[in-house]
Enzyme design. Structure first.
Site, PDB file in Angstrom:
ATOM      1  N   CYS A   2       0.763  -0.908   0.016  1.00 29.95           N
ATOM      2  CA  CYS A   2       0.156  -0.067   0.008  1.00 29.95           C
ATOM      3  C   CYS A   2       0.796   1.272   0.001  1.00 29.95           C
ATOM      4  O   CYS A   2       2.331   1.205   0.019  1.00 29.95           O
ATOM      5  CB  CYS A   2      -1.106   0.076   1.452  1.00 29.95           C
ATOM      6  SG  CYS A   2      -1.950  -1.368   1.383  1.00 29.95           S
ATOM      7  N   LEU A  51      -3.616  -1.549  -1.687  1.00 31.93           N
ATOM      8  CA  LEU A  51      -3.467  -2.561  -2.929  1.00 31.93           C
ATOM      9  C   LEU A  51      -3.751  -3.939  -2.128  1.00 31.93           C
ATOM     10  O   LEU A  51      -3.006  -4.510  -1.213  1.00 31.93           O
ATOM     11  CB  LEU A  51      -2.175  -2.578  -3.389  1.00 31.93           C
ATOM     12  CG  LEU A  51      -1.731  -3.802  -4.431  1.00 31.93           C
ATOM     13  CD1 LEU A  51      -2.546  -3.575  -5.687  1.00 31.93           C
ATOM     14  CD2 LEU A  51      -0.209  -3.806  -4.694  1.00 31.93           C
ATOM     15  N   ALA A  52      -4.937  -4.624  -2.232  1.00 31.15           N
ATOM     16  CA  ALA A  52      -5.491  -5.783  -1.508  1.00 31.15           C
ATOM     17  C   ALA A  52      -4.625  -6.975  -2.075  1.00 31.15           C
ATOM     18  O   ALA A  52      -4.794  -7.436  -3.307  1.00 31.15           O
ATOM     19  CB  ALA A  52      -6.795  -5.911  -1.744  1.00 31.15           C
ATOM     20  N   VAL A  54      -3.773  -9.918   0.616  1.00 28.79           N
ATOM     21  CA  VAL A  54      -4.411 -10.781   1.809  1.00 28.79           C
ATOM     22  C   VAL A  54      -5.803 -10.175   2.371  1.00 28.79           C
ATOM     23  O   VAL A  54      -5.651  -9.042   2.807  1.00 28.79           O
ATOM     24  CB  VAL A  54      -3.426 -11.117   2.789  1.00 28.79           C
ATOM     25  CG1 VAL A  54      -3.865 -12.137   3.973  1.00 28.79           C
ATOM     26  CG2 VAL A  54      -2.325 -11.755   2.177  1.00 28.79           C
ATOM     27  N   GLY A  80       3.019  -3.079   3.513  1.00 29.08           N
ATOM     28  CA  GLY A  80       4.075  -4.097   3.614  1.00 29.08           C
ATOM     29  C   GLY A  80       3.070  -5.486   3.722  1.00 29.08           C
ATOM     30  O   GLY A  80       1.985  -5.809   3.611  1.00 29.08           O
ATOM     31  N   LEU A 264      10.139 -13.356 -11.079  1.00 20.90           N
ATOM     32  CA  LEU A 264      10.719 -12.922 -11.831  1.00 20.90           C
ATOM     33  C   LEU A 264      11.905 -13.601 -12.060  1.00 20.90           C
ATOM     34  O   LEU A 264      12.826 -13.909 -11.348  1.00 20.90           O
ATOM     35  CB  LEU A 264      11.398 -11.325 -11.531  1.00 20.90           C
ATOM     36  CG  LEU A 264      10.400 -10.531 -10.974  1.00 20.90           C
ATOM     37  CD1 LEU A 264      10.766  -9.182 -10.506  1.00 20.90           C
ATOM     38  CD2 LEU A 264       9.248 -10.256 -12.266  1.00 20.90           C
ATOM     39  N   VAL A 291      12.818 -10.214 -18.944  1.00 19.94           N
ATOM     40  CA  VAL A 291      12.900  -8.734 -19.939  1.00 19.94           C
ATOM     41  C   VAL A 291      13.797  -9.147 -21.141  1.00 19.94           C
ATOM     42  O   VAL A 291      15.050  -9.467 -20.828  1.00 19.94           O
ATOM     43  CB  VAL A 291      12.719  -7.699 -19.021  1.00 19.94           C
ATOM     44  CG1 VAL A 291      14.517  -7.689 -18.684  1.00 19.94           C
ATOM     45  CG2 VAL A 291      12.627  -6.521 -20.281  1.00 19.94           C
TER      46      VAL A 291
END
Length: 606
Positions: A2, A51-52, A54, A80, A264, A291
């Site tokens: 968040c 930013l949801a 959990v 976090g 990644l 990338v």
């Protein structure tokens, strides 16, 4: 994951400042696109963008709780992931705490109520948060042990502004965007910055592993965690087994999410290890991404940090591990157009193509995943960079990670160099950081020096990489987790002797041995290769044009500060450098500092 922001002020009534708190918090909407919230009291205001990840329905913030028998709330705004929240929740339930959500946010609040500020010792994860204790009229700011999540603050007489990113503090007119000539060394090389330092005058970062208490007497910072050096008594086989055990547990904990998750995967040892361990603990269908650049087969040039292309190794690792892999191919000519977005994500000078390409990579990943696991910090923890193995660099009397690159501050005008004395500044910074090394009594020679080299690499260089990954990912609402930043892993490996870390004569021997059964030989034995760079002639031409524009512009914020013949001479050279892709990479900060000062209207003082 968040964005957080807030303001405490003991000289005014903040209940009338909702528009200002909303403006501060609103600047962080990209970090938290799913929800927002504001909490206000006479002397405190806390904001949150979510930013949801959990407990998608629960976990809304700012979140409040009460001590038994008290009506004065304790309020939390948190960014976090707490990886051990389930274990802490069980402990708190046993102590008669009751929960109304399944979120880690509520666990942090109740842990504070149960154990006070000392509860931070119990946390495992990446986090930055603020707790306002109404009864005590005290603000607590906390940042995780390695600084994975950012937290900035501006302390003034009577109050404090804080936020995940500078932009939220810049939104409040109490703070003015200024810098000074003595900040030029860290503007030209951000790795030189001290853990608390920013290029903005009076804007500080909460140091990793530190907390700040702010009350009517001011803001006071103290450490809650430090590396401790002690004898390592386990043999090589036991040590390898223990590293594998910690990694298995760490990755398993970091796979917890209620949203799509990926890794990644560059095809290097670090990212391949994370992906392989992730595949062992994740349900079928784990995805991975890498990338590359259009024309890379033709344009690529090997360097000390990038000896070979990633693509063949990423495909080999993905096939061996059995993950669904996607290579994101970028147009090098599109990179310069993305730099303004990268600058807006940072509020600090961009890293040019390296920020831009990471931004575009994360933009593509975000279309399919919300959480990604990455291999950052393995080189700093296990010893993977070229400078660990060049004896002249190891024993040089400065930061080893500077390698053999020229100093960009040598391109300052003579009068500016005389005022700020960049060589003295570098020596002072080196002495300051070297004095902080946690030494082991009786240790000497190469082992003692490598402890210094590893510690110095865990400071500016690692914070620089973690900051970049946080900014580029969170600007797109993507959460990136970094298992090699687990403090239990670091505490253990820190005390493994250097000769055991390089037992097979190669970099990261210990890590390689710990995951040997998981990876194909060509990946397991691959040399260190950093995040890809493009050597496209078209991109190089665009950078040269931008550099010439800055040098020729008498209205540039850098006008009068540079020795123009030196800059032009360096721009035409092709110096072989251990830590830089090429000369244009070295000169890039001149373009980006100019862009930053213009965009943010940053004034410069002598």
């Amino acid at each position: 994951m968040c964005g957080i922001a807030g303001w405490i002020d003991f000289t005014r009534d903040l209940t009338t400042e909702r528009p200002m708190l909303e403006a501060m918090t609103g600047t962080l909407h990209r970090r938290g696109p799913d929800a927002d919230g504001i909490w206000l009291a006479p002397h405190a205001g806390l904001g949150h963008r979510r930013l949801a990840i959990v407990d998608l329905e629960g976990g809304k913030q700012p979140m409040t709780a009460h001590r038994r028998g008290s009506e004065a709330p304790v309020v939390l705004t948190y960014s976090g992931e707490l990886y051990n929240y389930r274990e802490l929740r069980a402990q708190l339930l046993a102590r008669n705490h009751r929960f109304t959500t399944a979120s880690d946010t509520e666990v942090i609040l109740h842990a504070y109520l149960e154990w006070g500020a000392g509860f931070v010792d119990r946390l495992t994860g990446m986090f930055a948060f603020a707790i306002w204790d109404t009864a005590r009229e005290e603000l607590l700011l906390v940042r995780d042990r390695l600084g994975v999540k950012p937290l900035y603050y501006y302390a003034y007489h009577g109050g404090v502004l804080f936020a995940s990113e500078p932009k939220a503090i810049l939104a409040n007119p109490l703070f003015t965007a200024r810098t000074s000539e003595d900040k030029l060394p860290i503007l030209f090389n951000p790795r030189l910055a001290m853990p608390w330092e920013t290029p903005y005058t009076d804007l500080r970062q909460v140091q990793p592993g530190h907390l700040i208490r702010a009350d009517r007497s001011g803001a006071h910072e103290t450490p809650y965690w430090r590396l401790v050096s002690q004898e390592h008594h386990e043999d090589q086989d036991t040590t390898v087994h223990r590293v594998r055990e910690i990694l298995e547990d760490t990755v398993a904990h970091q796979l917890v999410a209620d949203v799509p998750l990926c890794t990644l995967l560059s095809g290097g040892l670090d990212s391949s290890a994370v992906t392989a361990l992730g595949a062992r603990h994740h349900a079928p269908g784990l995805r991975s991404f890498s990338v590359d650049f259009d024309g890379a087969d033709h344009d690529f040039r090997p360097t000390a940090l990038r000896p070979e292309q990633d693509a063949p190794f990423a495909l080999a690792a993905a096939a061996h591990i059995g993950v669904d892999h996607t290579s994101i191919t970028l147009d090098p000519e599109a990179l310069t157009g993305v730099v303004p977005a990268a600058l807006a994500a940072r509020d600090l000078p961009s890293l040019g193509q390296f920020d831009a390409s990471m931004y575009l990579l994360f933009q593509a990943i975000r279309e399919q995943s919300t959480v990604a696991l990455s291999g950052e910090a393995a080189d700093e923890v296990f010893g993977g960079y070229p400078w660990f193995f060049d004896q002249a660099t190891v024993w040089g009397d400065t930061f080893p990670w500077l390698g053999n690159a020229p100093r960009l501050t040598d391109c300052l005008a003579p009068d500016v160099r005389a005022r700020i004395r960049p060589a003295d500044d570098e020596r002072d910074r080196y002495a300051t950081m070297r004095a902080r090394v946690p030494r082991l009594t009786g240790e000497s020679g190469l082992q003692a020096r490598m402890r210094e080299v590893l510690y110095l690499s865990l400071q500016g260089p690692l914070l620089y990489l973690l900051d970049r990954k946080d900014r580029m990912s969170m600007a797109l609402g993507l959460e990136v987790r970094v298992p090699f930043c687990d403090h239990t892993l670091l505490e253990y490996v820190w005390n493994v002797p250097w000769k055991m870390k390089v037992a097979d004569g190669r970099e990261k021997s210990l890590l390689r041995a710990a995951v040997a059964d998981l990876l194909p030989q060509e990946v397991l034995l691959r040399r260190k290769s950093a995040f890809p760079a493009t050597f496209s002639p078209a991109h190089a031409k665009a950078v040269r044009v931008a550099l010439d524009r800055v040098l020729d512009d008498g209205s540039s914020p850098l006008a009068g500060l540079l020795d123009l013949p030196k800059v032009r001479e360096l721009a035409l050279g092709r110096t072989q450098m251990m830590t830089m892709a090429d000369n244009l990479h070295l000169l890039l900060p001149l373009i980006e500092v100019d862009r930053w000062m213009r965009t943010y209207n940053v004034s410069l003082t002598s």
